[in-house]
Write an enzyme that holds these catalytic residues in place. Structure first.
Site, short mmCIF file in Angstrom:
data_model
loop_
_atom_site.label_atom_id
_atom_site.label_comp_id
_atom_site.label_asym_id
_atom_site.label_seq_id
_atom_site.Cartn_x
_atom_site.Cartn_y
_atom_site.Cartn_z
N LYS A 53 0.80 -1.23 0.00
CA LYS A 53 0.00 0.00 0.00
C LYS A 53 0.83 1.29 0.00
O LYS A 53 0.39 2.30 -0.53
CB LYS A 53 -0.94 0.02 1.21
CG LYS A 53 -2.11 -0.92 1.09
CD LYS A 53 -3.00 -0.77 2.31
CE LYS A 53 -4.29 -1.53 2.14
NZ LYS A 53 -5.30 -1.13 3.12
N ASP A 81 -10.57 3.94 1.67
CA ASP A 81 -10.95 3.55 3.04
C ASP A 81 -11.71 4.68 3.75
O ASP A 81 -12.69 4.43 4.47
CB ASP A 81 -9.72 3.18 3.87
CG ASP A 81 -9.22 1.78 3.57
OD1 ASP A 81 -10.00 0.97 3.02
OD2 ASP A 81 -8.05 1.48 3.89
#
Ligand code: NAP
Length: 288
Positions: free
Chosen positions: A72, A109
């Protein structure tokens, strides 16, 4: 996979490992529900192959990928640009490939979390919110809350990590109310009287440690009305069970997981995602 033909659009998930991900089930259920000629595939990529894999995304004409652990952050230098969300959260979980081969990264997110709060009727603007944890999930959650106008207090076992998170977000979103406290039982008992919304972003209580809770035993939940736990395995954590017994509204992390995926789906396809279909697919995988 009888729908795959020469025109099938491909998206996927790069990570190491990827076998246990729920994303292929969620995304493919959505494509099938909409009768779209798309497929979502798991793409296991070891760390030393990340750069080659990113070139492969471009070369193979994928429409995009989700990105999971451990890539990520490591993927950021290989992308052409990243969005302010990804910059603020310091992690990319979604890559979109433009027609000219440009790759841009974002992080869904925060959007998934906020969308799930809204779906549960939880308002945060101007509200004091207590967040437990200062890891990757916390970065997205705290960023989303602060941007939405909440007054956020962060409590983490390693206080220095919370201080670092808050310092970083102060530079990204200056002038917002953000503070750090330690997570001793006596301090959390005080914070429980000052806050009405508690969010757990730690991994404490996640399977297999299902009897553990990030909230100290014996202090109660004070004035807290709503408890949100980003953990989704199990669906009902010890924290949520204790908070429900106290009389709090409780929300588990499955909705956030599904809605961050739905947001990626929307970015790739340009269409409004069938969130309920994705939710049911995730529930089926988890057996809840
Ligand atoms: P992470 O970056 O490793 O952070 C873990 C956090 O938990 C840190 O704040 C850590 O504190 C704390 N912690 C771990 N063990 C602890 C213990 N024994 N006592 C007290 N604190 C402890 O992990 P993450 O990526 O943020 O993930 C955290 C959880 O969120 C996981 O369960 C993950 O599955 C879930 N998650 C859910 C979603 C969703 O969409 N619902 C999205 C992302 C993550 P220290 O800093 O002191 O180590």
């Amino acid at each position: 996979m009888s729908w795959i033909d020469g025109k099938t659009r491909v998206v996927g998930l790069i990570g190491w490992p990827v076998e246990h991900s729920m994303s292929p089930c969620m995304h493919n259920a959505a494509f099938q529900a909409r009768r779209m000629n798309w497929v979502y595939v798991p793409l296991p990529v070891p760390p030393e192959r990340l750069k080659a894999a990113v070139e492969g995304i471009r070369a193979l004409g994928l429409r995009g990928v989700n990105v999971t652990i451990p890539h990520k952050q490591a993927i950021i230098p290989y992308l052409d640009r990243i969005t302010p969300e990804a910059q603020a959260i310091a992690a990319v979980n979604t890559v979109v490939v433009e027609k000219d081969g440009t790759l841009w990264g974002t992080n869904t997110d925060a959007a998934g979390f906020m969308e799930d709060l809204r779906a549960h009727g939880v308002a945060v603007e101007g509200r004091p919110v207590l967040v437990l944890g200062a890891g990757g999930a916390a970065r997205a959650v705290v960023y989303a809350l602060v941007r939405a106008g909440a007054q956020v207090t962060v409590a983490n076992r390693t206080v220095g990590r919370a201080v670092e998170l808050v310092r970083h977000l102060h530079t990204v979103l200056p002038g917002r109310t953000l503070r750090v406290v330690d997570c001793s039982p006596s301090q959390l008992a005080i914070e429980a009287e000052r806050h009405t919304l508690l969010i757990n972003t730690t991994s404490v209580g996640m399977w297999p440690q299902v009897d553990a809770s990030p909230w100290p035993a014996g202090i109660g939940f004070g004035s807290i009305e709503t408890v949100y736990d980003v953990i989704y395995t199990p669906a009902r954590t010890r924290l949520l069970r204790d908070a429900a017994a106290w009389g709090c509204q409780t929300i588990g992390g499955l909705g956030m997981l599904v809605r961050q995926g739905a947001e990626s789906w929307r970015l790739w396809t340009g269409e409004s995602p069938p969130v309920e279909v994705m939710m049911q697919a995730a529930r089926d995988v988890l057996g809840v």
